[in-house]
Design an enzyme around this catalytic site. Structure first.
Site, PDB file in Angstrom:
ATOM      1  N   ASP A 205       5.760  -2.074   3.880  1.00 46.11           N
ATOM      2  CA  ASP A 205       6.378  -3.301   3.385  1.00 46.11           C
ATOM      3  C   ASP A 205       7.591  -2.885   2.570  1.00 46.11           C
ATOM      4  OD1 ASP A 205       4.397  -5.230   4.259  1.00 46.11           O
ATOM      5  OD2 ASP A 205       3.066  -4.263   2.804  1.00 46.11           O
TER       6      ASP A 205
ATOM      7  N   TYR B  79     -12.128  -7.596   4.529  1.00 42.98           N
ATOM      8  CA  TYR B  79     -10.732  -7.302   4.163  1.00 42.98           C
ATOM      9  C   TYR B  79      -9.843  -8.210   5.002  1.00 42.98           C
ATOM     10  CZ  TYR B  79      -6.669  -4.375   2.947  1.00 42.98           C
ATOM     11  OH  TYR B  79      -5.481  -3.906   2.460  1.00 42.98           O
TER      12      TYR B  79
ATOM     13  N   LYS C 140     -10.827   0.101  -0.400  1.00 39.67           N
ATOM     14  CA  LYS C 140     -10.206  -0.534   0.769  1.00 39.67           C
ATOM     15  C   LYS C 140     -10.927  -0.138   2.059  1.00 39.67           C
ATOM     16  CE  LYS C 140      -5.725  -0.935   1.188  1.00 39.67           C
ATOM     17  NZ  LYS C 140      -4.256  -0.942   1.087  1.00 39.67           N
TER      18      LYS C 140
ATOM     19  N   SER D 219       0.819  -1.220   0.000  1.00 40.64           N
ATOM     20  CA  SER D 219       0.000   0.000   0.000  1.00 40.64           C
ATOM     21  C   SER D 219       0.851   1.269   0.000  1.00 40.64           C
ATOM     22  CB  SER D 219      -0.950   0.006   1.199  1.00 40.64           C
ATOM     23  OG  SER D 219      -0.222   0.035   2.398  1.00 40.64           O
TER      24      SER D 219
ATOM     25  N   ASP E  23       8.022  -4.115   7.790  1.00 42.46           N
ATOM     26  CA  ASP E  23       8.256  -5.531   7.496  1.00 42.46           C
ATOM     27  C   ASP E  23       9.298  -5.567   6.389  1.00 42.46           C
ATOM     28  OD1 ASP E  23       6.282  -6.064   9.262  1.00 42.46           O
ATOM     29  OD2 ASP E  23       4.908  -7.038   7.855  1.00 42.46           O
TER      30      ASP E  23
ATOM     31  N   ASP F   7       1.737   0.241   8.399  1.00 45.28           N
ATOM     32  CA  ASP F   7       3.127  -0.201   8.321  1.00 45.28           C
ATOM     33  C   ASP F   7       3.633  -0.079   6.877  1.00 45.28           C
ATOM     34  OD1 ASP F   7       1.658  -2.191   7.189  1.00 45.28           O
ATOM     35  OD2 ASP F   7       2.604  -3.852   8.247  1.00 45.28           O
TER      36      ASP F   7
END
Length: 431
Positions: free
Chosen positions: A116, A238, A229, A103, A168, A114
């Site tokens: 990625d 979701y 979303k 995202s 992450d 968060d």
């Protein structure tokens, strides 16, 4: 709606032909009217209270954190190169980079979400180095908290908070002597001679970049995806793990809608999204482009070749090689629930665009606890905070199995799991 039945739209007289996106012609090339822009503005206003948009301060904070992380990675790769006796001239140029995906890379992350990210290293840096010496380097950094490594996961990852932002971080080593500054990961040649964990780690970035390259207008795509979303989260559908759709699957459905209506703005696209997918004839696959073969002999989604792929109920296929179905967790129940939600979304957006309702109506939560006669409550308790996190993760990952078993019971027509979890009462669970 079958892919092939999209009506062929004739060329606009005398104008330059539009670049063609997707596996069929667009359904409509109509340009937005004044009212469409007005409805889009109202949609933005309706989304603001949900913390969907980040302010400039937060955006800059994220950029600063990613900058620091990139410097840490380069420093570490140079140190490793020195340990492995590379000549000084080579060490100066080894590079190394952080790429984002998901995202954040798509530009649709919400407040406090968060990031990625993927650490890309040259060929002399091993995965063991990442989980040992880089992990130790992160441990010593005072801005890094909650550090943990999950080395045996399907896609191995190091998780941590860097100055308050959750990250992450995956790892991939490429078969290159040095990592150039402007590396484009979309080229399939990068996958040659890589181990499967590196290929999986690269996949997130490659898919995200492909999606962005396959939409006609990135801004319209982003705004529509933010709305979809938010709607999916509010409606309790979701969650990839529980058999609904995860972020990348929603992104691909929105991207397909954008390809079919290339000139439409967000308010129209949200409505068309529900129109297209409430009529979609599953299990016809959603594709953003024709799958290409790269002669690297990696397993790809192909029901003609793999019998197991024929049982997928709601295939949404990633556009980067090796193509995968992002929704193999979907079950009969979750597909039924999502199809019902698409139909509800269509009737609500019909009302909104006719001026009979306002956008907040689309984001109202469902009445889950009034809907059914029978409910099962799952309680997960543990003796310590740390054990609790791991235990919850394990229990959640098995809920899908429970749903599957319930669905096989002839007396149960639907098993509807609510992805929202609730904090238990402290006093009743001392054990």
């Amino acid at each position: 709606m079958k892919e092939m039945s999209a009506s062929r739209t004739s060329m606009l007289g005398g104008q330059q032909p539009q670049k063609h996106y997707g596996v069929t012609s667009p359904i409509s090339l109509a340009h937005p009217k004044e009212s469409d822009h007005m409805y889009t503005q109202k949609l933005i206003e309706a989304m603001k209270p949900f913390g969907v948009f980040e302010d400039e301060v937060e955006q800059n904070h994220r950029l600063a954190v990613l900058g620091k992380l990139n410097s840490l990675v380069r420093e570490w790769i140079a140190e490793i190169s020195e340990e492995k006796d590379l000549p000084p001239s080579a060490i100066a140029n080894v590079g190394g980079n952080i790429f984002t995906f998901g995202s954040y890379r798509l530009g649709v992350h919400t407040k406090g979400a968060d990031i990625d990210a993927l650490c890309v290293a040259p060929r002399h840096v091993q995965r063991e180095d990442f989980f040992q010496s880089f992990f130790e380097k992160l441990k010593k950094h005072e801005e890094i908290k909650d550090l943990r490594a999950v080395e045996d996961a399907f896609v191995p990852v190091i998780k941590f908070k860097f100055d308050g932002i959750e990250i992450d971080l995956l790892f991939a080593r490429l078969a290159l002597q040095c990592i150039p500054e402007n590396l484009d990961l979309r080229g399939d040649s990068h996958l040659r001679n890589l181990d499967i964990r590196c290929i999986r780690s690269l996949n997130g970035c490659r898919v995200t970049d492909e999606i962005l390259s396959l939409v006609p207008n990135k801004e319209n795509f982003r705004l529509t995806l933010r709305a979809i979303k938010l709607w999916a989260k509010r409606r309790g559908i979701y969650s990839n793990m529980l058999g609904f759709l995860g972020g990348v699957s929603w992104a691909m459905l929105v991207a397909r809608t954008c390809q079919l209506y290339p000139n439409a703005v967000a308010a129209t696209l949200v409505h068309k999204f529900f129109l297209v997918f409430s009529k979609w004839e599953w299990p016809n696959a959603v594709l953003l482009k024709q799958p290409e073969e790269s002669n690297l002999n990696l397993p790809v989604w192909d029901p003609r070749v793999n019998p197991s792929d024929r049982y997928h109920l709601m295939p949404i296929i990633t556009p980067a090689y090796p193509q995968q179905n992002s929704t193999y967790n979907v079950s009969t129940s979750t597909r039924t629930i999502m199809s019902e939600e698409f139909r509800t979304g269509l009737s609500v957006t019909d009302e909104i665009l006719r001026g009979k309702a306002e956008w907040p109506k689309l984001f109202e939560p469902p009445n889950f606890f009034q809907k059914y006669k029978h409910y099962i409550v799952l309680t997960a308790s543990a003796s310590t905070e740390e054990n609790h996190l791991e235990w919850i993760g394990l229990v959640e990952s098995k809920i899908r199995v429970l749903i599957g078993n319930l669905e096989r019971n002839e007396y149960i027509t639907l098993a509807h799991v609510n992805p929202q979890s609730f904090p238990g009462s402290k006093d009743s669970h001392s054990e």
